[in-house]
Design a protein around this motif. Structure first.
Motif, short mmCIF file in Angstrom:
data_model
loop_
_atom_site.label_atom_id
_atom_site.label_comp_id
_atom_site.label_asym_id
_atom_site.label_seq_id
_atom_site.Cartn_x
_atom_site.Cartn_y
_atom_site.Cartn_z
N ARG A 170 0.84 -1.20 0.00
CA ARG A 170 0.00 0.00 0.00
C ARG A 170 0.87 1.24 0.00
N VAL A 171 0.30 2.34 -0.47
CA VAL A 171 1.00 3.62 -0.52
C VAL A 171 0.96 4.26 0.87
N LEU A 172 2.14 4.64 1.36
CA LEU A 172 2.22 5.32 2.65
C LEU A 172 2.14 6.84 2.51
N GLY A 173 2.74 7.38 1.46
CA GLY A 173 2.73 8.82 1.29
C GLY A 173 3.42 9.24 0.01
N VAL A 174 3.28 10.51 -0.31
CA VAL A 174 3.89 11.06 -1.52
C VAL A 174 4.51 12.41 -1.18
N GLU A 175 5.71 12.64 -1.71
CA GLU A 175 6.41 13.90 -1.53
C GLU A 175 6.72 14.49 -2.90
N ILE A 176 6.62 15.82 -3.00
CA ILE A 176 6.81 16.49 -4.29
C ILE A 176 7.87 17.56 -4.15
N ASP A 177 8.80 17.58 -5.11
CA ASP A 177 9.72 18.71 -5.21
C ASP A 177 9.61 19.29 -6.62
N ALA A 178 10.57 20.09 -7.02
CA ALA A 178 10.43 20.84 -8.27
C ALA A 178 10.33 19.96 -9.50
N ASP A 179 11.04 18.83 -9.51
CA ASP A 179 11.11 18.05 -10.75
C ASP A 179 10.63 16.61 -10.62
#
Length: 262
Positions: A108-117
């Protein structure tokens, strides 16, 4: 260089209560028994081999603007869980027919992090989840409930506004932030007419700052939903919901094992 077609591919299936995504990291789409796996740039970490393979974590790197990332960001606001399965597909040696040859990883997906690219998705193995002993909730000072979930029980506080203009992550609103939600939007979300939800970092009178840049047409009516910092003060003053508070604010601040008590 060989011109032989690729005979084995990786196939990712993401599934939640209201959406499904079928993706492949290769440069071509794969049709598997009528289910199209769309080509998308996906990178993953190396998985363990042998007995530890099923328990190893999966970390993915993919474009931040794809539909899957937007779905996961919205799901993180509602508490919806997304499962992920990594399968292997093989090509028939006599034609262009694909078939499943096995499952390499599921969880299962625990989390998502986003940066510039790039966006980075962290996933936990199903085997790890099933073998975890005891309660699944976190023991923390602040509330661990997902805001407005069934465990939280708070009633959503919302206000509508019209978009004046958008500057990257900042959305300027015609007549500013409605008074009913002003000052409390951090941790909440902005919902566009098509149902997409974008997390709000802060509000500043004339508009809101979002987690990532968006494109919204000026004049569109958006719904602003109040957020929560998961403290007892906010739970009581903003939502009058202290009976459902899921944190443990009275945890002692001193560790008895480090002070010589024992």
């Amino acid at each position: 260089m060989s011109n032989q077609p690729l005979m084995e591919v990786e196939l990712y299936a993401f599934s939640s209560s209201n959406a499904q995504f079928f993706l492949t990291p290769h440069e071509f789409d794969v049709d598997l028994d009528g289910t199209p796996y769309t080509s998308l740039s996906i990178e993953r970490n190396e998985l363990a081999l042998g007995a530890e393979a099923a328990k190893s974590a999966l970390e993915l790197k993919l474009p931040p603007s794809c539909d899957l990332v937007r779905h996961l960001l919205a799901a993180s606001l509602t508490g919806d869980t997304t499962s992920v399965t990594l399968r292997i597909g093989r090509r028939d040696t006599w034609g262009d027919y694909w078939w499943l040859s096995g499952t390499r990883w599921m969880g299962r997906v625990l989390g998502v992090e986003i940066d510039a690219d790039a966006a980075r998705i962290r996933c936990e193995s199903a085997q790890v989840s099933l073998k975890r002993i005891g309660l699944r909730r976190l023991y923390s000072r602040k509330c661990s409930h997902v805001l407005y979930s069934s465990a939280c029980g708070a009633s959503p506080i919302t206000g509508s506004a019209f978009v004046l203009d958008v500057y990257g992550r900042n959305v300027e609103l015609d007549r500013g932030v409605p008074g009913s939600v002003s000052g409390g939007l951090a941790g909440g979300w902005l919902q566009t007419p098509d149902g997409a939800r974008h997390m709000i970092i802060s509000d500043y009178g004339s508009g809101v700052e979002l987690l990532y840049p968006v494109s919204i047409e000026p004049g569109a009516e958006v719904l602003l939903t109040v957020g929560c910092d998961h403290s007892t003060a906010t739970c009581q003053s903003r939502f009058d919901n202290l009976d459902n508070y899921g944190g443990f604010p009275a945890i002692p601040s001193k560790n008895p094992f480090s002070t010589g008590v024992f």
